[in-house]
Design an enzyme around this catalytic site. Structure first.
Site, mmCIF file in Angstrom:
data_model
loop_
_atom_site.group_PDB
_atom_site.id
_atom_site.type_symbol
_atom_site.label_atom_id
_atom_site.label_comp_id
_atom_site.label_asym_id
_atom_site.label_seq_id
_atom_site.Cartn_x
_atom_site.Cartn_y
_atom_site.Cartn_z
ATOM 1 C CG ASP A 1 -28.453 -53.961 -26.963
ATOM 2 O OD1 ASP A 1 -27.329 -54.320 -27.341
ATOM 3 O OD2 ASP A 1 -28.620 -53.266 -25.943
ATOM 4 C CG HIS A 2 -25.147 -52.108 -29.417
ATOM 5 N ND1 HIS A 2 -25.749 -52.285 -28.207
ATOM 6 C CD2 HIS A 2 -24.525 -50.907 -29.338
ATOM 7 C CE1 HIS A 2 -25.508 -51.237 -27.429
ATOM 8 N NE2 HIS A 2 -24.766 -50.389 -28.104
ATOM 9 C CG ASP B 1 -23.806 -49.172 -23.868
ATOM 10 O OD1 ASP B 1 -23.750 -49.609 -25.031
ATOM 11 O OD2 ASP B 1 -24.283 -48.051 -23.575
ATOM 12 N NE ARG C 1 -22.557 -41.060 -26.719
ATOM 13 C CZ ARG C 1 -22.140 -42.094 -26.017
ATOM 14 N NH1 ARG C 1 -21.916 -43.241 -26.607
ATOM 15 N NH2 ARG C 1 -21.920 -41.980 -24.732
ATOM 16 C CB SER D 1 -18.952 -45.467 -27.076
ATOM 17 O OG SER D 1 -17.652 -45.878 -27.440
ATOM 18 N NE ARG E 1 -17.823 -47.366 -30.020
ATOM 19 C CZ ARG E 1 -18.424 -46.552 -30.881
ATOM 20 N NH1 ARG E 1 -17.772 -46.064 -31.903
ATOM 21 N NH2 ARG E 1 -19.685 -46.229 -30.747
HETATM 22 C C1 MIC Z 1 -22.968 -45.940 -28.115
HETATM 23 O O1 MIC Z 1 -24.072 -45.495 -27.857
HETATM 24 O O2 MIC Z 1 -22.034 -45.243 -28.527
HETATM 25 C C2 MIC Z 1 -22.728 -47.432 -27.905
HETATM 26 C C3 MIC Z 1 -22.670 -48.043 -29.227
HETATM 27 O O3 MIC Z 1 -23.819 -47.978 -27.203
HETATM 28 C C4 MIC Z 1 -21.441 -47.608 -27.099
HETATM 29 C C5 MIC Z 1 -21.008 -49.015 -26.954
HETATM 30 C C6 MIC Z 1 -20.297 -49.594 -28.157
HETATM 31 O O4 MIC Z 1 -19.596 -48.891 -28.868
HETATM 32 O O5 MIC Z 1 -20.421 -50.799 -28.344
HETATM 33 C C7 MIC Z 1 -21.496 -47.006 -25.704
HETATM 34 O O6 MIC Z 1 -22.290 -46.133 -25.454
HETATM 35 O O7 MIC Z 1 -20.673 -47.356 -24.846
HETATM 36 FE FE1 SF4 Z 2 -27.832 -48.478 -28.140
HETATM 37 FE FE2 SF4 Z 2 -25.827 -46.883 -27.394
HETATM 38 FE FE3 SF4 Z 2 -27.846 -45.959 -28.871
HETATM 39 FE FE4 SF4 Z 2 -28.286 -46.600 -26.374
HETATM 40 S S1 SF4 Z 2 -26.954 -44.987 -27.102
HETATM 41 S S2 SF4 Z 2 -29.587 -47.128 -28.115
HETATM 42 S S3 SF4 Z 2 -26.958 -48.348 -26.092
HETATM 43 S S4 SF4 Z 2 -26.337 -47.489 -29.486
#
Ligand code: MIC
Ligand code: SF4
Length: 645
Positions: free
Chosen positions: A64-65, A119, A379, A539, A541
């Site tokens: 999805d990312h 995530d 965010r 996140s 990550r």
């Molecule tokens: C985010 O919203 O910051 C992400 C991208 O979904 C991350 C995961 C990632 O960095 O792959 C998260 O929320 O953990």
């Molecule tokens: Fe995707 Fe993270 Fe954004 Fe949710 S917050 S839509 S999981 S990138």
């Protein structure tokens, strides 16, 4: 004294430890989820454990990312993820099926079960009464291998909901209100458990929005009780058999209680550039805007998009605004079409995108220079949108669409009557992009496809006796993992290739960080970073630990750490120490040389207090409240080394 709901679920999954806040506990994990950006690493780690099949009740791999296939890299990742899923007994959600959290809520969330996901927004499933926790990829790999998940027993905060939301005020505003009270670190070490008569006015996707945004408060998880509305949601998903009624005991004990009168809330927004920079929409009203995006795992459910569609039946999008819609899932999109909502979006002037994360992680949709962009995303950390500096406001779908039609930030209550939105009793269910696991015998025959973008995992050297190095960077409070390991269209495709992605560590704060760190590594010195409060928020990550580790970072000295990032640091052998006296933060600078003599010995003997010599400045003391398991992991150099040993 009775138990609250969180304690009940923990009690039925407790493998080790006591339910005393702050003590380490181990939980049996029923379900796991991964997404593509963290998943490739997590599955490389799972493979290195050497099992034949996952041991959970259910594991799902979502894509999805990163849906931008500009070259072979992303396509390679998708094929790797799909064949890994086929090989090891994992569900696979294909690109286009939607955002992991929305799809999980629709198809798999089960009241009373435990879920960990690589995530940070995994707690979204708390809207369906699961104890769902975000974690690093390696912790998820371990859970897939049948190992328990370790965490500190959280404090349980009861959020007592009273009353009912007024028209044009929505679940997002509840979360924004809590963010204004708790800030981005107020949920640290806590689970937010919702209860009270206000709960019954919120549908499961609305509860999910609120749980989702608990991640922005640093909370370990968020959860709602399971009631008749949960049953209705599961019935609409053709899964009524998954329903069980769940709630805290009437005399349940909470570590703290926060009262929220839903009736008194009004439309709120998080101003640039932090999710807790909350103001009333009316205070910001009138500022011209150029982009509005409705999407993300927080706010792109069917109800959210139907509401937008209804508004667009009455108003057209302002000519200066690009109103974009990123549906949460294929199911949302198909049901929207069936209810004629899609037609209203299209004729109303919406720019429609595929279901996925897209601009929320900076994969496209960057706003213009100096232009305000309103988003229903999670965010608004600086530069995450892809434009730097950026001016991102986080708002509800109601505020987003009202502003899109007026061309300026607008309190949605100005639009008049609140449109009637009725959700179907049964959703159209279409799992054509959701591939079930193969039976074991067939799975064993699957060959995993690894293109050149899938780099093998490097090895992680064990901790030396003494730690000596240089602090290459000093940062302030609330540094996010987006600062440490940025994402976006240039960097995300490198998530499966550690040597390549590590070149971008701290790119926007110190562009030569990677080069300088590698030069120190060559000289046999390690690298340190000095941080403020809530270091590593945001996140899950693990690349924010893995990539610095690859560059030779071994020490992070901060005032405090965010939960998931701290675990990721430990999992990959970076020592997270906290200033014993936070005022000493001021005396340290980047470029300072440090030495911790006998660090390995101290860790092995269970020391919690460490003396750090700073060349030319004397000594300071730091603390590290490590459990035995964490000490062993730090000494081994990574959890993988420890697991192999
Ligand atoms: C985010 O919203 O910051 C992400 C991208 O979904 C991350 C995961 C990632 O960095 O792959 C998260 O929320 O953990
Ligand atoms: Fe995707 Fe993270 Fe954004 Fe949710 S917050 S839509 S999981 S990138």
């Amino acid at each position: 004294m009775g138990l609250n709901l969180t304690q009940k679920i923990i009690a039925t999954h407790l493998v080790a430890g006591k339910m005393v806040p702050g003590e380490e506990i181990a939980l049996r994990i029923d379900q796991t989820l991964t997404q593509d950006a963290t998943g490739t690493m997590a599955y490389l780690e799972f493979e290195s454990i050497g099992l034949e099949r996952v041991k959970t009740e259910l594991s799902v791999s979502y894509v999805d990312h990163n849906l931008l296939q500009t070259d072979f890299k992303n396509a390679d990742d998708h094929l790797f993820l799909q064949t890994v899923a086929m090989r090891y007994g994992i569900w696979f959600s294909k690109p286009g099926n939607g955002i992991c959290h929305q799809v999980h809520l629709e198809r798999f969330a089960k009241p009373g079960k435990t879920l960990i996901g690589s995530d940070s927004h995994t707690p979204t499933a708390g809207g369906c009464s699961m104890l769902a926790i975000g974690a690093g990829g390696l912790d998820v790999a371990m859970a897939m291998a049948g190992k328990p998940f370790y965490l500190r027993m959280p404090k349980i905060v009861g959020i007592h909901l009273k009353g009912k939301l007024k028209p044009w005020v929505s679940a997002r505003d509840v979360a924004l209100y809590l963010l204004s009270k708790l800030t981005v670190k107020g949920g640290l070490g806590k689970v937010l458990e919702y209860f009270g008569e206000g709960v019954k006015s919120l549908t499961v996707p609305e509860r999910a929005t609120i749980c989702n945004l608990g991640a922005e408060m640093g909370a370990t998880s968020s959860i709602f009780p399971s009631d008749e509305l949960t049953r209705a949601w599961l019935r609409a998903q053709g899964r009524e058999e998954d329903f069980v009624e769940l709630k805290g005991d009437p005399d349940a004990n909470y570590d703290e209680i926060i009262e929220v009168d839903l009736t008194k809330l009004e439309p709120l927004c998080a101003c640039p550039s932090s999710p807790d920079n909350v103001k009333r929409v009316s205070e910001e009203a009138g500022k011209p805007i150029f982009q509005v995006i409705i999407g993300s795992c927080a706010n792109s459910s069917l109800k959210d998009l139907l509401l937008v569609a209804k508004v667009l039946e009455r108003f057209r999008v302002h000519p200066m605004v690009s109103l974009e819609v990123n549906p949460g899932s294929l199911q949302v999109l198909e049901n929207l079409a069936d209810l004629s909502g899609l037609k209203s979006l299209i004729s109303g002037g919406v720019r429609l995108h595929q279901a996925g994360c897209l601009g929320c992680i900076g994969m496209g949709q960057a706003p213009p220079t100096q232009a305000i962009s309103l988003r229903t995303f999670t965010r608004n950390f600086p530069g995450r949108s892809g434009t730097n500096p950026d001016f991102i406001y986080l708002v509800s779908p109601e505020t987003a669409v009202a502003s899109a039609v007026k061309g300026v930030i607008t309190d949605p209550r100005e639009l008049g009557d609140y449109p009637e939105v009725t959700l179907p009793e049964r959703f159209i269910l279409n799992d054509s992009l959701l591939i079930p696991p193969l039976p074991e015998e067939e799975a064993k025959k699957v060959a995993i496809i690894r293109g050149p973008n899938i780099a093998p995992l490097p090895s992680f050297d064990p901790l030396p006796e003494d730690l000596e190095g240089i602090f290459l960077l000093k940062v302030g409070d609330n540094i996010t993992t987006d600062h440490i390991m940025p994402a976006g269209a240039e960097i995300l495709p490198l998530r499966s290739n550690l040597p390549a992605i590590s070149q971008y560590v701290f790119k926007n704060l110190k562009s030569d960080f990677a080069k300088s760190a590698l030069a120190l590594k060559e000289k046999g010195l390690c690298v340190g970073v000095i941080g403020g409060e809530n270091y590593g928020q945001g996140s899950s990550r693990e690349h924010a630990a893995l990539a610095p580790r690859y560059l030779g970072v071994r020490l992070k000295l901060a005032k405090s750490f965010a939960r998931i990032h701290r675990s990721n640091l430990i999992n990959f052998g970076i020592i997270p120490l906290q200033f014993e006296d936070p005022s000493e933060f001021a005396s340290l600078e980047s470029g300072d040389r440090f030495r911790i003599e006998g660090l390995k010995r101290a860790l092995l003997s269970g020391e919690r207090r460490f003396k750090i010599e700073i060349l030319g400045k004397g000594e300071i003391y730091a603390v590290g409240e490590f459990t035995e398991r964490e000490q062993a992991c730090l000494v081994a150099g990574s959890l993988l080394n420890l697991a192999r040993d």
